[in-house]
Scaffold this motif. Structure first.
Motif, mmCIF file in Angstrom:
data_model
loop_
_atom_site.group_PDB
_atom_site.id
_atom_site.type_symbol
_atom_site.label_atom_id
_atom_site.label_comp_id
_atom_site.label_asym_id
_atom_site.label_seq_id
_atom_site.Cartn_x
_atom_site.Cartn_y
_atom_site.Cartn_z
ATOM 1 N N GLY A 130 0.780 -1.276 -0.047
ATOM 2 C CA GLY A 130 -0.015 -0.058 0.111
ATOM 3 C C GLY A 130 0.875 1.252 0.107
ATOM 4 O O GLY A 130 0.205 2.464 0.115
ATOM 5 N N GLU A 131 2.244 1.264 0.067
ATOM 6 C CA GLU A 131 3.152 2.250 0.101
ATOM 7 C C GLU A 131 3.420 2.596 -1.590
ATOM 8 O O GLU A 131 3.783 1.559 -1.978
ATOM 9 C CB GLU A 131 4.197 1.964 0.971
ATOM 10 C CG GLU A 131 5.364 3.068 1.460
ATOM 11 C CD GLU A 131 6.357 2.755 2.318
ATOM 12 O OE1 GLU A 131 6.358 3.646 3.162
ATOM 13 O OE2 GLU A 131 6.907 1.312 2.336
ATOM 14 N N THR A 132 3.378 3.816 -1.762
ATOM 15 C CA THR A 132 4.160 4.168 -3.055
ATOM 16 C C THR A 132 5.783 4.092 -2.991
ATOM 17 O O THR A 132 6.340 4.067 -1.889
ATOM 18 C CB THR A 132 3.915 5.556 -3.444
ATOM 19 O OG1 THR A 132 4.482 6.467 -2.492
ATOM 20 C CG2 THR A 132 2.178 5.847 -3.638
ATOM 21 N N LEU A 133 6.328 3.950 -4.109
ATOM 22 C CA LEU A 133 7.815 3.917 -3.964
ATOM 23 C C LEU A 133 8.408 5.252 -3.349
ATOM 24 O O LEU A 133 9.416 5.219 -2.598
ATOM 25 C CB LEU A 133 8.357 3.817 -5.475
ATOM 26 C CG LEU A 133 7.750 2.310 -6.220
ATOM 27 C CD1 LEU A 133 8.432 2.519 -7.666
ATOM 28 C CD2 LEU A 133 8.513 1.239 -5.445
ATOM 29 N N GLU A 134 8.007 6.168 -3.640
ATOM 30 C CA GLU A 134 8.399 7.508 -3.169
ATOM 31 C C GLU A 134 8.135 7.558 -1.575
ATOM 32 O O GLU A 134 8.947 8.010 -0.993
ATOM 33 C CB GLU A 134 7.553 8.798 -3.802
ATOM 34 C CG GLU A 134 8.365 10.069 -3.616
ATOM 35 C CD GLU A 134 7.474 11.212 -4.085
ATOM 36 O OE1 GLU A 134 7.647 12.358 -3.375
ATOM 37 O OE2 GLU A 134 7.306 10.991 -5.354
ATOM 38 N N GLU A 135 7.061 7.189 -1.248
ATOM 39 C CA GLU A 135 6.747 7.002 0.122
ATOM 40 C C GLU A 135 7.726 6.211 0.897
ATOM 41 O O GLU A 135 8.341 6.486 2.167
ATOM 42 C CB GLU A 135 5.490 6.631 0.581
ATOM 43 C CG GLU A 135 4.328 7.536 0.101
ATOM 44 C CD GLU A 135 2.855 7.094 0.331
ATOM 45 O OE1 GLU A 135 1.845 7.877 0.205
ATOM 46 O OE2 GLU A 135 2.738 5.977 0.149
ATOM 47 N N ALA A 136 8.033 5.181 0.455
ATOM 48 C CA ALA A 136 9.002 4.180 0.973
ATOM 49 C C ALA A 136 10.531 4.618 1.059
ATOM 50 O O ALA A 136 11.024 4.340 2.102
ATOM 51 C CB ALA A 136 8.910 2.885 0.111
ATOM 52 N N VAL A 137 10.673 5.330 0.101
ATOM 53 C CA VAL A 137 12.346 6.191 -0.002
ATOM 54 C C VAL A 137 12.248 7.065 1.313
ATOM 55 O O VAL A 137 13.183 6.972 1.861
ATOM 56 C CB VAL A 137 12.641 6.608 -1.351
ATOM 57 C CG1 VAL A 137 13.970 7.347 -1.149
ATOM 58 C CG2 VAL A 137 12.669 5.588 -2.535
ATOM 59 N N ARG A 138 11.292 7.754 1.164
ATOM 60 C CA ARG A 138 11.154 8.976 2.310
ATOM 61 C C ARG A 138 11.125 8.204 3.830
ATOM 62 O O ARG A 138 11.780 8.644 4.588
ATOM 63 C CB ARG A 138 10.255 9.776 2.046
ATOM 64 C CG ARG A 138 10.216 10.711 1.038
ATOM 65 C CD ARG A 138 9.144 11.933 0.836
ATOM 66 N NE ARG A 138 7.922 11.644 1.284
ATOM 67 C CZ ARG A 138 7.144 11.512 0.351
ATOM 68 N NH1 ARG A 138 7.059 11.758 -0.970
ATOM 69 N NH2 ARG A 138 5.596 11.219 0.636
#
Length: 168
Positions: A48-56
């Motif tokens: 459920g997490e976007t790639l960008e959210e995961a990086v941050r």
């Protein structure tokens, strides 16, 4: 292990230095691998997490730093045991997406992986390492130092993604 894990990582460069994490080996019983190595901040993408959210999130957990996520730089596949070895990929199979990131705030700390107890943490330290000194560090993945040093930092903002398989 039944699934391929999706991971993200952040390549942050500023003032001639790259942000790296010293990490314990994921296979300490294998004498062919070092006890620790230096990697980019990053980790697994949660459902459920976007790639960008995961990086941050991974940047904040591991380094205490906030970042702006930019260009996708590379795709890295990891099979362990390595291709051609008995039980290829039986212990670990992941695909990691490396992004160019810019630090925009926070205070640098040696963070923690929330999935491990305090006495089982894998992160040893976080450090800005001079690009000129990268050859003095055991970096993973193996292509990382050459990849970083082959480009001027401003070139990462418009780079085209590259693929690196499990042998690189």
């Amino acid at each position: 292990m039944s699934q391929v894990r999706l991971r993200v990582s952040a390549l942050c460069i500023r003032e001639g230095k790259v942000l790296l994490i010293e990490h314990k080996s994921f296979a300490p019983e294998d004498p062919r691998l070092p006890e620790s190595y230096w990697i980019l901040p990053g980790g697994a993408v949660e459902r459920g997490e976007t790639l960008e959210e995961a990086v941050r999130r991974e940047m904040m957990e591991e380094t205490g730093l906030a970042c702006k996520v930019g260009t996708l730089l590379f795709i890295k596949e990891l099979l362990y045991p390595s291709p051609g070895m008995l039980e290829q990929g039986a212990l670990h199979h992941s695909v990691s997406l490396g992004f160019f990131c810019t630090v925009i705030g926070g205070e640098m700390i040696t963070g923690k992986d929330p999935e491990y107890p305090d006495d089982g943490q894998m992160i040893l330290q976080v450090k800005w390492i001079a690009l000129a000194d990268l050859d003095h560090y055991n970096l993973y993945p193996p292509f990382l130092a050459d990849y970083i040093l082959a480009r001027q930092p401003e070139m990462f903002q418009n780079a085209l993604p590259e693929f690196f398989d499990s042998t690189q």
